[in-house]
Design a protein around this motif. Structure first.
Motif, PDB file in Angstrom:
ATOM      1  N   ASP A  47       5.802   3.652   1.818  1.00  0.00           N
ATOM      2  CA  ASP A  47       7.220   3.317   1.557  1.00  0.00           C
ATOM      3  C   ASP A  47       8.069   4.662   1.882  1.00  0.00           C
ATOM      4  OD1 ASP A  47       6.191   0.738   0.688  1.00  0.00           O
ATOM      5  OD2 ASP A  47       6.957   1.322  -1.467  1.00  0.00           O
ATOM      6  N   LYS A  79      10.809  -2.230   2.193  1.00  0.00           N
ATOM      7  CA  LYS A  79      10.079  -1.035   2.040  1.00  0.00           C
ATOM      8  C   LYS A  79      10.829   0.295   2.378  1.00  0.00           C
ATOM      9  CE  LYS A  79       5.646  -0.918   1.991  1.00  0.00           C
ATOM     10  NZ  LYS A  79       4.144  -1.108   2.641  1.00  0.00           N
ATOM     11  N   LYS A 319      -6.585  -3.031 -10.265  1.00  0.00           N
ATOM     12  CA  LYS A 319      -5.763  -2.459  -9.568  1.00  0.00           C
ATOM     13  C   LYS A 319      -6.208  -1.313  -8.925  1.00  0.00           C
ATOM     14  CE  LYS A 319      -1.848  -2.718 -11.633  1.00  0.00           C
ATOM     15  NZ  LYS A 319      -2.175  -3.225 -13.072  1.00  0.00           N
ATOM     16  N   GLU A 359       2.787 -11.188  -4.648  1.00  0.00           N
ATOM     17  CA  GLU A 359       3.436  -9.908  -4.449  1.00  0.00           C
ATOM     18  C   GLU A 359       2.675  -8.664  -4.952  1.00  0.00           C
ATOM     19  OE1 GLU A 359       7.216 -10.385  -6.487  1.00  0.00           O
ATOM     20  OE2 GLU A 359       8.010 -11.836  -4.560  1.00  0.00           O
ATOM     21  N   SER A 360       2.120  -8.880  -5.981  1.00  0.00           N
ATOM     22  CA  SER A 360       1.266  -7.654  -6.676  1.00  0.00           C
ATOM     23  C   SER A 360       0.097  -7.431  -5.891  1.00  0.00           C
ATOM     24  CB  SER A 360       0.645  -8.243  -8.231  1.00  0.00           C
ATOM     25  OG  SER A 360      -0.163  -7.162  -8.827  1.00  0.00           O
ATOM     26  N   ALA A 363       1.355  -5.646  -2.893  1.00  0.00           N
ATOM     27  CA  ALA A 363       1.772  -4.298  -3.120  1.00  0.00           C
ATOM     28  C   ALA A 363       0.603  -3.232  -3.257  1.00  0.00           C
ATOM     29  CB  ALA A 363       2.400  -4.214  -4.305  1.00  0.00           C
ATOM     30  N   GLY A 366      -0.550  -2.592   0.351  1.00  0.00           N
ATOM     31  CA  GLY A 366       0.499  -2.041   1.153  1.00  0.00           C
ATOM     32  C   GLY A 366       0.556  -3.077   2.276  1.00  0.00           C
ATOM     33  N   GLU A 368       2.732  -6.942   3.895  1.00  0.00           N
ATOM     34  CA  GLU A 368       3.824  -7.810   3.541  1.00  0.00           C
ATOM     35  C   GLU A 368       3.055  -8.957   2.642  1.00  0.00           C
ATOM     36  OE1 GLU A 368       2.644  -8.343   7.727  1.00  0.00           O
ATOM     37  OE2 GLU A 368       2.828  -7.006   6.389  1.00  0.00           O
ATOM     38  N   SER A 369       3.836  -9.777   2.004  1.00  0.00           N
ATOM     39  CA  SER A 369       3.428 -10.670   1.095  1.00  0.00           C
ATOM     40  C   SER A 369       2.970 -11.809   2.140  1.00  0.00           C
ATOM     41  CB  SER A 369       4.241 -11.134   0.331  1.00  0.00           C
ATOM     42  OG  SER A 369       4.758 -10.231  -0.822  1.00  0.00           O
TER      43      SER A 369
END
Length: 402
Positions: A47, A79, A319, A359-360, A363, A366, A368-369
């Motif tokens: 980002d 981002k 995570k 989305e989690s 993220a 790294g 895109e959804s």
């Protein structure tokens, strides 16, 4: 890193050697353009506080169109904060215009790093970007480079060889070049008033040690594929030669549901009277994803990475486990094309949480959804899942390597 990351993409040249009458950065490449492809590689890696595209005077609109025509690049713009600035008569002047813009817009921060990259180098890899940022964060300044293929000589103006150079002591420098932002701005500010044209930003950095604190530039590993497009055939040849290795991975995980445990799915804690019983936090979806990615890369499985008998992984955040594995996989040159996941559960209801879970996961990786999808199925009151005694997840993934 403690500071912020800034990106400068240089696209202010005339592209006269292309012989097409069109700027090379706006030309089609893959699913987008040369400019959008370069930008995607950076935004898929980090980002950035601000991304500054340097264009010829009055061409900000054309540059924006060259980015927005690429759906994947457009999606990644959340981002970063995208800005445009007009370039100068030379590359050095264009970089100084960009640094001046960033200096005015952002308060100085001693740890902020700026990456300066030729937008006409669209084939820069995420590994090169990560290496450069990590090296600059540690030492203050970094450039990627590769060993020269040919033996290098130093010659006089009349073409006579003056000095025989030692090839093992030489390197061919590429971009992105990364520096502490504030010292580089001060170096460029003094360089602009000297009437001397420097070859690149690393030379300017070394010319003013009073601003850099004497920090020397460290060389990190570059990539022969990170070539600058100069002629039309550079695009045509690269498009023809580009080959990919594709791997499919499959992962699955199942955990008992018990009282007194939190319920995690895809890195999201969801209210539920039951939670996963496990050595870690029990996130079956992230565990299935981790195994799928490791399998596709032929790098083992989650149990070999994080043995359950090791007490340090007790109640570990899944995570963090996935992020650790994914970095190692990326370091091997792999990138993610897509994930497709299925969760088998009777409760809680998954649909209200789907977008947040997607989305989690995106993220953590790294990406895109749009590269991640998750759906849920019930087992119609059958077996342990159907009786709400357990939860199970499956994942397939597609990895790509140049």
């Amino acid at each position: 890193m403690n500071g912020k990351l800034f990106l400068v993409l240089l696209a202010a040249g005339s592209s006269s050697r292309m012989g097409t009458g069109k700027k090379k950065e706006y030309m089609e490449l893959g699913s987008g353009t040369v400019l959008s492809t370069a930008l995607k590689n950076f935004l898929c890696t980090f980002d950035f506080e601000t991304t500054l595209v340097v264009t010829p005077q009055g061409q900000a609109g054309s540059a924006l169109s060259a980015i927005e025509c690429d759906k994947e690049a457009s999606h990644l713009l959340d981002k970063t904060h995208l800005e445009f600035v007009a370039g100068g008569s030379t590359r050095q002047a264009s970089v100084f215009n960009a640094l001046t813009f960033l200096h005015k817009k952002n308060p100085p921060h001693e740890n902020s790093i700026v990456l300066i990259h030729d937008a006409a180098r669209p084939f820069v890899s995420q590994e090169v970007i990560r290496n450069t940022v990590e090296t600059a964060t540690k030492y203050g300044a970094a450039v990627p480079a590769i060993p020269p293929v040919d033996t290098q000589k130093e010659m006089d103006a009349d073409g006579t060889i003056r000095k025989h150079l030692v090839r093992s002591e030489l390197c061919a420098v590429q971009t992105p070049q990364a520096f502490l932002l504030e010292p580089l701005f001060l170096c460029h500010q003094d360089a602009a008033g000297m009437g001397k044209e420097y070859t690149d930003d690393s030379e300017i950095w070394d010319a003013f040690p009073s601003y850099t604190g004497g920090k020397k530039i460290r060389v990190c590993k570059g990539d022969a594929a990170n070539k600058k497009i100069t002629f039309l055939q550079d695009i045509e040849t690269k498009q023809e030669e580009k080959k990919y290795m594709i791997r499919i991975g499959f992962g699955t995980d199942l955990h008992r549901l018990v009282k007194g445990r939190s319920f995690f799915l895809g890195g999201v804690q969801i209210p539920c009277e039951l939670g996963e019983e496990a050595h870690s936090d029990g996130d079956v979806l992230l565990h299935a994803i981790t195994d799928a990615l490791l399998g596709a890369a032929a790098m083992g499985d989650i149990g070999s990475y994080f043995p359950p008998e090791d007490a340090k992984w007790k109640d570990a955040d899944s995570k963090m486990l996935l992020a650790t594995v994914w970095k190692d996989i990326q370091d091997k040159g792999w990138s993610l094309n897509n994930l497709d996941c299925v969760v088998e559960t009777e409760k809680p209801k998954f649909l209200p949480w789907r977008e947040k879970v997607i989305e989690s996961i995106a993220a953590i990786l790294g990406v895109e959804s749009s590269r991640v999808f998750v759906k849920a199925k019930t087992n119609e009151k059958l077996d342990s899942v159907g009786r709400s005694e357990a939860i199970k997840a499956y994942c397939t993934c597609l990895l790509i390597k140049d």
